[in-house]
Each structure stands twice: as C-alpha cells, then as structure tokens.
Design a protein around this motif. Structure first.
Motif, short mmCIF file in Angstrom:
data_model
loop_
_atom_site.label_atom_id
_atom_site.label_comp_id
_atom_site.label_asym_id
_atom_site.label_seq_id
_atom_site.Cartn_x
_atom_site.Cartn_y
_atom_site.Cartn_z
N ASP A 1 0.83 -1.21 0.00
CA ASP A 1 0.00 0.00 0.00
C ASP A 1 0.86 1.26 0.00
O ASP A 1 0.52 2.26 -0.63
CB ASP A 1 -0.92 0.02 1.23
CG ASP A 1 -1.99 -1.06 1.17
OD1 ASP A 1 -2.32 -1.49 0.05
OD2 ASP A 1 -2.47 -1.48 2.23
N ILE A 2 1.97 1.22 0.73
CA ILE A 2 2.87 2.38 0.79
C ILE A 2 3.46 2.65 -0.59
O ILE A 2 3.51 3.79 -1.06
CB ILE A 2 4.00 2.14 1.82
CG1 ILE A 2 3.40 1.99 3.22
CG2 ILE A 2 5.01 3.29 1.79
CD1 ILE A 2 4.43 1.60 4.28
N SER A 3 3.91 1.57 -1.25
CA SER A 3 4.46 1.71 -2.60
C SER A 3 3.41 2.24 -3.56
O SER A 3 3.67 3.14 -4.37
CB SER A 3 4.98 0.34 -3.08
OG SER A 3 5.41 0.41 -4.41
N ALA A 4 2.18 1.71 -3.46
CA ALA A 4 1.11 2.10 -4.39
C ALA A 4 0.69 3.55 -4.21
O ALA A 4 0.49 4.28 -5.19
CB ALA A 4 -0.09 1.18 -4.21
N VAL A 5 0.55 4.00 -2.96
CA VAL A 5 0.04 5.35 -2.75
C VAL A 5 1.02 6.40 -3.26
O VAL A 5 0.62 7.43 -3.81
CB VAL A 5 -0.30 5.58 -1.25
CG1 VAL A 5 0.95 5.76 -0.40
CG2 VAL A 5 -1.20 6.79 -1.09
N SER A 6 2.32 6.15 -3.15
CA SER A 6 3.29 7.11 -3.68
C SER A 6 3.31 7.11 -5.20
O SER A 6 3.63 8.12 -5.83
CB SER A 6 4.70 6.83 -3.12
OG SER A 6 5.11 5.52 -3.44
N ALA A 7 2.95 5.96 -5.82
CA ALA A 7 2.86 5.90 -7.28
C ALA A 7 1.58 6.55 -7.80
O ALA A 7 1.56 7.14 -8.88
CB ALA A 7 2.93 4.44 -7.74
N LEU A 8 0.51 6.44 -7.01
CA LEU A 8 -0.80 6.96 -7.44
C LEU A 8 -0.97 8.44 -7.19
O LEU A 8 -1.75 9.11 -7.86
CB LEU A 8 -1.92 6.20 -6.71
CG LEU A 8 -2.14 4.75 -7.15
CD1 LEU A 8 -3.03 4.01 -6.15
CD2 LEU A 8 -2.76 4.70 -8.53
#
Length: 767
Positions: A238-245
């Motif tokens: 989730d941490i990786s995804a939120v910074s990408a989104l």
C-alpha cells in the motif's frame, strides 16, 4: 544509455563525487553543464527595462500572468494562442496586451528573446563517467577555475554520445534518518539496523492509518494524509502504491480514490474484460484491478501477447508518447500476439484502451518501492522513537522558519515538549531527552556560530556544568565572550535554568564581559592565572571575582516582550506562544490555517480568511505618494505576507500594529514562488474574555483512566458548558501526555472546580 539515479545523505554527496573521481580518474569524470534560458517572465522584465519603461511596468505584466504549474510557466505564445491548453487562464494579461499599446510592445519584444540561452550552469546532481578521457568526446570548462570539470554540452547531447550519466542526489530524509538513528543509539542504547527492520510493524501502520505523517517522507502534505486515512494502509504494498498513485496523471483519472475504495471493499473490483480476468489476475491482483506500475503494462503484454521483456518495454515507451501513428503501428503486433493466444478482438481492444492511457501515467515500481522503503523507515522512526525523529527533523529545517513552525507545532500535538536552548544541556543540533522532551540546538540561535557552540560544549565537559552566569563567563574560552553572541543566548533563554531572569542578565552582561575579556587576555599573555586571579582569598576559586560577583534583578520582562525577543533570536516562539489559549477564537473565525495556503489545498485567487498575530510590519509608499504596507501574519503552524494596498490600507492603517492578533480576509496570490495574501478586510478581535479564560488543565494519572470515569468526566464538563478550553494531562510512570478536548469548553467557576475535585481528587487541578 540509461542514466542511473542514486540518493545519498545530503551531507556526504561530495564524498561520493570525490570517490568516483579518484577511482576512475579525474580525466574520466565530469559534472554536467546546463544552459539557463530566458523564461517568459524574465523576458518581459528584461524587455521592459531595455525599452526604458519603469520596473513597475514589467512587474505589473508578470503578475497578471497565470501562476506556474509544477514549476512550469505558460509561454508568451500561449497568451494569444487559443489552442494552448492554458489559454483560458491568461485572460488578465491578454486583456492588457490587447488594450494597452505599451504592454503589447513589451510582450512582442519579449517574444524575440524568450528561450535564448542566458548563462551556463552546473547540473545539480548529474555526473558524466567515461571509460576513456572525457575530453576525447566532450568539450569541458572550469566555471571558477578551481579544478572543477564541467561539460560544455548539456545532458541530452552527452547521452546521445553513449556516455553514462549518474545522478548523485542529496536526499534530506536520509540525513534525518542518520541523525535519528544516532540519537536512538545514544539515548536508548538501541542500535537500529534499518535494512533489518521487519516491514509489518503495527505502530508504523497505525500511524499511517491515522494520517499522522507530517514529517514522513513523501506523506507530508495535507491531501496525502487525508488519502492515507481513507486508504488505511496495512502492508508495504500500500505504501508503494500510494506514492505511485499520488501524481497528476493517476489522480486525474481518480485512480488514488478508486484504489482506496477497492482496498476497503467500498467499490467493486471489475475486470477489464471477462476473458481477461483470470490471465491478468496475477498482474493486477495486488492493485485491486488497477494499473499502477509500468511493470504491470509490460507484464500484461507478456501474458496476453507473448512479448519478451525487451519488446514489452518498447511497447510501454511507445504508449507513453501518445502519438497516434506510433500507437496504430504498435497495435498490429499486439493484436496478432493476443489472437494467437485465443483472445477475442473485443477483449484485445478493451485491454488496449485501458493500457494506452495508463502507460503514460504509470510509475516505475522499482522507484516507487525504493522510495516507499524510505517512507516506511521514516514512519517507523516517528512511531517508535518520536522524540529522536522529531529532533532530527527540526535540525534538518532549522534554516526554514515556516517549516520549523509546522514541525514545532506537530511536536506539541504529539505531547513532546520543545525547550529553549540551554548552555548546560544543548548540543549543536536539536537533541532528544527521554521520550517527550527535545532541546533546541545552540547553532539555531541567531548570531551563534559553530566555533562558539563547540567552545561552550568543550568548556562544560572539561570544567563541569555552569552553575551561574558568572561561572559560565569564568569557564568558557575567550571566543565565547562576545557581547552580540551573549545577548542572543540570553534572549533565547539559554541561561534560564540557572535561575537568572533574562531582563536581569541583559542589564549587566556587557560590563561583565568587558571585565572578563580583559582578565582572559592577560591570562593568554601569561601575566597571571585566570582561575587564581578570579577566585576568593587564597586563590581557591570559591566564586568568580573581577566584576563577576553581581547580584541580578529577579524582575522579568513582560510576557509579550520576552516572547518577541525569543522569536527574534530563534525564529520561533518556543517557551510559549501569544496565541496559546485563544486557538478556539482563531478556529471560529478563520477558514484556513496558514500552513494550508502554501500547499495545494487552496488555489491561486481563492478568497480566504486567516487568523494570527502580526509578527512583522513594513510601511511603504507608492510612486504616487499613497501609503501601503506588508504585514507578516503568523499562526501556530506558519506565516504569510499580507499585502495591504492603498485602498485597504486607508481603512486599517491605525490597526496595523506589531504583536496584535488579527483576522485578515484576502485573495490568495500564488503566482510567485512564495504565496502571499492580498488583503481585502482586516479585523482585530476582542480578546478580553478569551485572554481571561486560560485553559482549565485537569491532571489524571493514567492508571485511573477507565471508561466509567471518562463518561462521568464528560457529564461534568457538559454540565458546566462555557467558552474556556479544557486540557487533560495524563500522568504516566515515564511519560506525561497533554490532550486538548476540542468538543468540551467550560465555565471556570468554583462549582466546576468542586465537581472535578469530588470526581478526581483534590490534586486534579494542581497542574
């Protein structure tokens, strides 16, 4: 040749450049030159100056232009070109261009120089490395003739030659982590190995779910914190995804909200096409059916069309360029590969229509995960070692007054007390003491240099702590006995612990320094022993003499003046704040905190009302002889310049006074680098009642806190409803936490105090 980006502790970036220079040879390594071009606003100002117009002409035109977006401004051609995407934003400057001949002349002239090269510079991070002598391929120069080698060609040209470019970036957050880890080792005896930390720490994910990420890498902004509260991250993905989104492209397609809703079961996960649900399950399963990463685009091409990794990457690049003829050409082999694997044309077209727009916005997962790890580490430190982390964070922004104010306020919210500097305890930087105290760093005090700080620390280590101000002057080296430095330390509160008042010290410090400097100078010349000469009878050093045995007044400055002096020396109100106790008054009438105006929460031109104290005031005069002013208004978490132009100034000039609490309604101007508020109205609130109503502080041992007691306390506070703030001081065995009750305000009368003592005991109001 691809370029390689590597982040380092910003203090050690120079070491890395020196290392590669020594390892591969000075003749094979060079920093990269850049060409600084004349941007639209600078072209206008230059043209106005050359054409003989006053400075105000160029300034007026540039301020009428649309604000920069992500550091990029509108070109001059975009003002009149209806096809330009930002044409509609340029109405104000276009009106001036069409109706004022002088403005038209300036802009037309500026178009001729816009984009021309103004000067050479050095790339902030880029370094060229070659297996052969650099000058065999690229011309170089030395900007300051100091041995620094810089290419005369910019990066794209060097890249086209096949040279390797390395970006050695200084990342402030790595510096913060290094400082925090060292403090944890010194204070707690825990030797943290960040790479060995598990990625499932409960405290860390609780902090992320609460959105308490002010100061956490990448998750610092208000909208990002709101997204985290919605998403409720519970694993590293989730941490990786939120910074990408959380980027313009995915946000424009609402992907960040869709991810949060799908993750928590509030939105159905729909497949791109029923035929593709199973084949793409492995590719899109971890992101709830959404394309988030570039690698997913590549993997989808592999799975559906049988592409190799190299072919898939070429497809992704082609999709990212968004050129229709290129896309049409790429679709043919993609469609063929999918058909060979049995997919229908309908399914192929559906997945293509989804992949193409997302390929341009999707983020590189390797980058997102690497930065996500730094995010996790900073969140881990804030959650598990809050005092050490916040001390390191404050050190990193000590030269930025506004950010320091934001993080100082965050410390207060977390129950961490930030104390003024102390010559007996403070180090050069901010340091943590225990679990809930941070000491201000001595180098953050105005007029106090590194050499003075080192001498103060050296003196107390070699000769013992300073028992009084005379003892301090007696023990420190001559370099510390400087009037300007000493005055700054006094006003910053660095001697408060010794029992002296700041006013008392200010009355005598100059004479005392004159006396002690004369003695220290003679000692340095070898005429007599300093400690022997300054001691009592027999030279046993009972107490300092030679003008140091002075009795100081115990009368202190009034609170407003003391805090104003403290703020001048530290850049912040630290020991107290003029706005403490009246926060509810500010919250009732202001519709925005000042710190929110600098982010993306309020657009350029928005009408907002702020509340705060006037901490700076400059009165000015226009060329026409009309008075106006710039007032710096500060609240608990930031400050902003408010422009009172002549029409507004005439209405409020008598109320514009430093250290007065005001509400300012105005138009937000974000066209320059630093936002400002163009004032329309100003009001000075009546604080007589608010000032009298100091917060009611109720002390409760944590062992006594139970649901029935909390319920009864709520009933008592509700029964005595009023306008005074309530604070609960929870006293634990090792830590005391102060909570502000926003839902309860009371009337502080004997009836309330009696009910509280019956419920909680006689000592509950002792503070």
């Amino acid at each position: 040749m691809p370029d390689v980006d590597i982040d380092f502790d910003e203090r050690r970036r120079g070491e890395v450049i020196r290392y590669v220079t020594e390892k591969y040879g000075a003749d094979k390594v060079a920093q990269i030159g850049t060409y600084g071009t004349i941007k639209a606003k600078n072209a206008i100002k230059d043209s106005a100056r050359v054409l003989g117009y006053p400075y105000a002409m160029g300034d007026r035109i540039t301020k009428a232009m649309p604000a920069d977006v992500l550091g990029k401004g509108i070109p001059l051609s975009g003002i009149t070109d209806e096809k330009h995407p930002r044409y509609s934003e340029a109405g104000e400057v276009r009106g001036m261009y069409e109706n004022e001949p002088d403005v038209k002349k300036v802009i037309d002239t500026a178009r001729g120089i816009e984009g021309l090269v103004r000067q050479m510079g050095v790339h902030a991070a880029g370094v060229i490395m070659s297996s052969e002598t650099v000058t065999d391929h690229v011309p170089v120069f030395s900007p300051k003739n100091d041995g620094q080698v810089v290419t005369q060609w910019d990066y794209p040209t060097c890249e086209s030659l096949g040279l390797l470019k390395m970006d050695f970036l200084g990342l402030r957050n790595l510096t913060i982590m290094d400082d925090a880890v060292k403090m944890v080792r010194a204070n707690k005896g825990v030797d943290l190995k960040m790479l060995d930390l598990s990625l499932d720490d409960p405290k860390t994910f609780e902090l992320l779910c609460r959105g308490d990420t002010l100061g956490v890498f990448q998750f610092d902004g208000g909208p990002m914190r709101s997204l985290l509260r919605m998403m409720k991250p519970d694993h590293f993905e989730d941490i990786s995804a939120v910074s990408a989104l959380y980027r313009p492209g995915p946000m424009g397609m609402n992907s960040h909200i869709n991810y949060a809703l799908r993750k928590n079961g509030q939105q159905e996960i729909t497949p791109i096409h029923p035929e593709l649900e199973e084949p793409l399950k492995e590719v899109l399963g971890i992101t709830y059916g959404l394309i988030v990463y570039q690698e997913q685009v590549q993997k989808a091409a592999q799975v559906l069309a049988g592409y190799s990794l190299g072919q898939a990457d070429l497809l992704r690049r082609a999709m990212g360029k968004k050129k229709q003829e290129v896309l049409d050409k790429e679709f043919v082999p993609f469609q063929k590969g999918c058909r060979e694997r049995g997919y229908s044309d309908e399914a192929i077209q559906a997945v293509w229509d989804v992949l193409v727009p997302f390929a341009g916005y999707a983020f590189n997962k390797a980058h997102s995960s690497a930065y996500g790890l730094v995010t996790y580490w900073t969140a881990y430190l804030k959650a598990n070692y809050p005092a050490e982390y916040m001390a390191a964070l404050l050190t990193s922004v000590r030269d930025d007054k506004d950010k320091s104010a934001v993080y100082l306020n965050e410390c207060r919210r977390m129950g961490i007390k930030v104390l003024t500097p102390n010559v007996n305890e403070s180090e050069a930087n901010f340091t943590a003491q225990g679990d809930d105290v941070i000491l201000f760093g001595l180098t953050a005090v105005r007029n106090v240099g590194q050499n003075v700080v080192e001498a103060i620390i050296r003196g107390r280590k070699s000769k013992g702590k300073y028992s009084s101000f005379p003892d301090y002057l007696d023990k420190v080296e001559a370099v510390v006995c400087n009037k300007r430095t000493t005055e700054s330390l006094i006003k910053a509160g660095a001697f408060d612990e010794m029992g002296h008042t700041r006013k008392g010290l200010t009355a005598h410090y100059e004479t005392m320094i004159d006396n002690v400097v004369a003695v220290k100078r003679k000692e340095a010349e070898g005429q007599f022993d300093l400690f022997g000469g300054m001691g009592g009878e027999g030279g046993d050093g009972e107490a300092p003499g030679f003008g140091l045995d002075i009795e100081f007044s115990d009368i202190e400055w009034d609170k407003a003046y003391l805090l104003a002096q403290e703020r001048e020396m530290l850049g912040l109100y630290v020991s107290d704040h003029p706005l403490f106790g009246i926060e509810h008054v500010l919250n009732d009438k202001a519709d925005a905190a000042i710190s929110q105006l600098t982010g993306g929460e309020h657009a350029d031109g928005a009408i907002v009302t702020i509340g705060g104290i006037i901490s700076g005031l400059q009165r000015k005069m226009t060329k026409q002889g009309n008075a106006w002013a710039i007032a710096t208004v500060e609240d608990l978490a930031g400050s902003i310049e408010c422009m009172f132009f002549p029409a507004t100034y005439q209405l409020v000039s008598t109320q514009l006074v430093e250290d007065v609490v005001v509400f300012v309604k105005g138009r937000l101007d974000k066209r320059e680098d630093i936002p400002r508020l163009v004032a329309m109205e100003m009001m000075v609130p009546d604080l007589s009642e608010a000032g009298a109503n100091a917060p009611v502080t109720i002390t409760i041992p944590t062992v006594k806190v139970t649901p029935p007691l909390v319920e009864k306390l709520g009933e008592v506070l509700t029964h005595h409803r009023g306008s005074t703030e309530v604070r609960i001081k929870l006293q634990g065995a090792r830590k005391t936490t102060v909570l502000r009750l926003d839902k309860h305000r009371v009337t502080p009368d004997p009836a309330l105090f009696g009910d509280l003592k019956v419920l909680l005991g006689a000592s509950c109001l002792a503070g």
